[in-house]
Write a protein that holds these residues in place. Structure first.
Motif, PDB file in Angstrom:
ATOM      1  N   ARG A  79       5.652  -0.409  -0.096  1.00 55.16           N
ATOM      2  CA  ARG A  79       4.924   0.637  -0.820  1.00 55.16           C
ATOM      3  C   ARG A  79       5.062   0.507  -2.331  1.00 55.16           C
ATOM      4  N   ARG A  80       5.917  -0.425  -2.784  1.00 54.35           N
ATOM      5  CA  ARG A  80       6.127  -0.610  -4.218  1.00 54.35           C
ATOM      6  C   ARG A  80       6.107  -2.103  -4.533  1.00 54.35           C
TER       7      ARG A  80
ATOM      8  N   LEU B 223      -0.330   1.140  -7.865  1.00 54.48           N
ATOM      9  CA  LEU B 223       0.877   1.454  -7.113  1.00 54.48           C
ATOM     10  C   LEU B 223       1.842   2.242  -8.003  1.00 54.48           C
ATOM     11  N   PRO B 224       2.822   2.921  -7.418  1.00 54.47           N
ATOM     12  CA  PRO B 224       3.708   3.783  -8.209  1.00 54.47           C
ATOM     13  C   PRO B 224       4.388   3.084  -9.383  1.00 54.47           C
TER      14      PRO B 224
ATOM     15  N   GLU C  89       0.849  -1.191   0.000  1.00 48.64           N
ATOM     16  CA  GLU C  89       0.000   0.000   0.000  1.00 48.64           C
ATOM     17  C   GLU C  89       0.888   1.246   0.000  1.00 48.64           C
ATOM     18  N   ASP C  90       0.677   2.140  -0.992  1.00 45.58           N
ATOM     19  CA  ASP C  90       1.507   3.341  -1.071  1.00 45.58           C
ATOM     20  C   ASP C  90       0.936   4.518  -0.289  1.00 45.58           C
TER      21      ASP C  90
END
Length: 440
Positions: free
Chosen positions: A34-35, A56-57, A10-11
């Motif tokens: 986060r990635r 996600l990013p 989760e970002d």
């Protein structure tokens, strides 16, 4: 409390911290990334469940998920997204995801579902072969202990509980049987007039039609396992001949005067009360005690509900591999499976699932089949008419599902136009389509 490990991707810093804190309060060990690239490095670890944002990013988690190895996709996956797409949700569920939630979501509902998945994972270690219920774990422990000893085993239980699967496991774990055969025999299917020839074999010309020499079941099982299913159906004359072979480990082929030796393990199975048959004089006492050195009773599926989900997921994986069809199963469908009586046990469950896949819409098992044919719910068939009525919620959901599908058909699949026709927002329609498992 559970000590299972949860992978969180989760970002969003605020949501991520909230989820970590909430799950840690439940005793869950959480690893947060986060990635996707960071999570990829750790994906092979023994996670009990995965909770992941979709966007996600460095990419879409749903696309990444479909490219993961099968072992990683067998973990319960829960996807979260603020940009709900029905097609995206269906694709994720078909690839094996457990749930797809649209933000904002009920965090307590997510926690409850994940905790249930973690408990199930803890009860279903990768090495489980026969089941995850306490009863089947005890059976499996006993099987592993006696497999190295060439002891006769009697398996009892209803038709379809998996007696032959247990017998094959015993054979497979016996190091002395690795290069020998497992010879299954359905005693009820062999004509009495042919039993001696089929069990002990015959020489060429032993009787009319014997064009060549033939090895019988006993000879083919040399070094391995002779599995006698429905052993209670053996006629008295064959019981006496079988007892002699078990005592002396030798026999004569029909038409031969030469003794043939065969050393094998015997495993017998029956769905009858063989002990009662023995007391009634229908089964030889000396043969009973020769066969039943170790007795293993396999309980029916309805008495071990923990195994229903485990077996269902296992069977659906096999069907997916055999037919190349990705299959998704809703909780509504699973709850219906858990409520059924399954008098035919695992055999009936597999037949029902195969039928459900054929009748499904794109491999999505979203609702129970009608109470007819294989897998019919016995409890419903036997219940009084007032108890057999569907719940009001089920009736409302069915009507809502039908009306939404009509609107989608009328608007040629356009979610926006259908929402206008129905007088609700596009977001509300998406949520209803997801809840009712409707594919645009």
């Amino acid at each position: 409390m559970t000590t299972q490990k949860l992978l969180l991707i989760e970002d969003d810093l605020i949501l991520g911290e909230s989820l970590v804190q909430r799950f840690e309060l439940e005793g869950v060990e959480v690893k947060w990334f986060r990635r996707l690239a960071d999570a990829w490095i750790h994906i092979e670890q023994p996670w009990g469940a995965v909770v992941s944002d979709v966007r996600l990013p460095d990419g879409l988690a749903t696309e990444w998920f479909t490219q993961l190895p099968q072992s990683s996709r067998l973990i319960p996956w829960f996807f979260l997204t603020g940009y709900g797409s029905v097609n995206e949700a269906v694709s994720a569920l078909q690839a094996g995801a457990r749930e797809y939630l649209t933000k904002p979501f009920d965090i307590e509902k997510l926690v409850s579902m994940v905790l249930d998945a973690l408990v199930t994972s803890a009860r279903a270690p990768a090495q489980a072969v026969l089941g995850i219920s306490p009863a089947m774990r005890r059976v499996e422990d006993l099987v592993r202990k006696l497999a190295r000893q060439k002891t006769s085993v009697l398996l009892t239980g209803e038709s379809g509980v998996g007696k032959e699967v247990v017998a094959q496991m015993i054979h497979g774990l016996d190091p002395r049987s690795q290069n020998a055969d497992f010879v299954p025999v359905n005693c009820a299917a062999v004509p009495e007039t042919m039993m001696e020839a089929e069990f002990f074999g015959y020489e060429k010309g032993a009787f009319t039609g014997a064009q060549r020499a033939h090895k019988g079941f006993v000879e083919r099982a040399h070094g391995g396992t002779l599995f006698l299913d429905e052993v209670g159906d053996l006629p008295a004359s064959m019981q006496a001949k079988l007892l002699r072979v078990l005592q002396e480990r030798c026999f004569f082929r029909l038409g031969s005067e030469r003794t043939t030796h065969s050393d094998f393990r015997i495993i017998a199975a029956t769905n009858r009360d063989l002990y009662a048959d023995m007391l009634a004089g229908k089964f030889r006492e000396d043969l009973f005690y020769r066969l039943a050195v170790i007795r293993i009773a396999i309980p029916p599926l309805r008495e071990r509900p923990e195994d229903i989900r485990w077996l269902t997921e296992l069977i659906l994986q096999q069907i997916t591999a055999e037919q190349g069809i990705p299959i998704a199963m809703s909780e509504l469908f699973l709850r219906d499976l858990m409520a059924r009586n399954w008098r035919g046990n695992a055999r009936e469950l597999r037949a029902y699932l195969e039928q459900a896949v054929v009748m499904s819409d794109g491999g999505v098992l979203d609702k129970p089949m009608a109470a007819s044919g294989s897998g019919a719910p016995e409890a419903a068939a036997e219940a009084p008419p007032d108890e057999a009525l569907p719940s009001l919620q089920t009736v409302v959901e069915d009507a809502e599902r039908m009306h939404i599908r009509k609107a989608l058909n009328h608007c040629e699949g356009s979610v926006g136009k259908s929402a206008d026709v129905l007088g609700i927002s596009r977001k509300t329609l998406w949520e209803k389509m997801k809840r009712l498992a409707i594919n645009a």
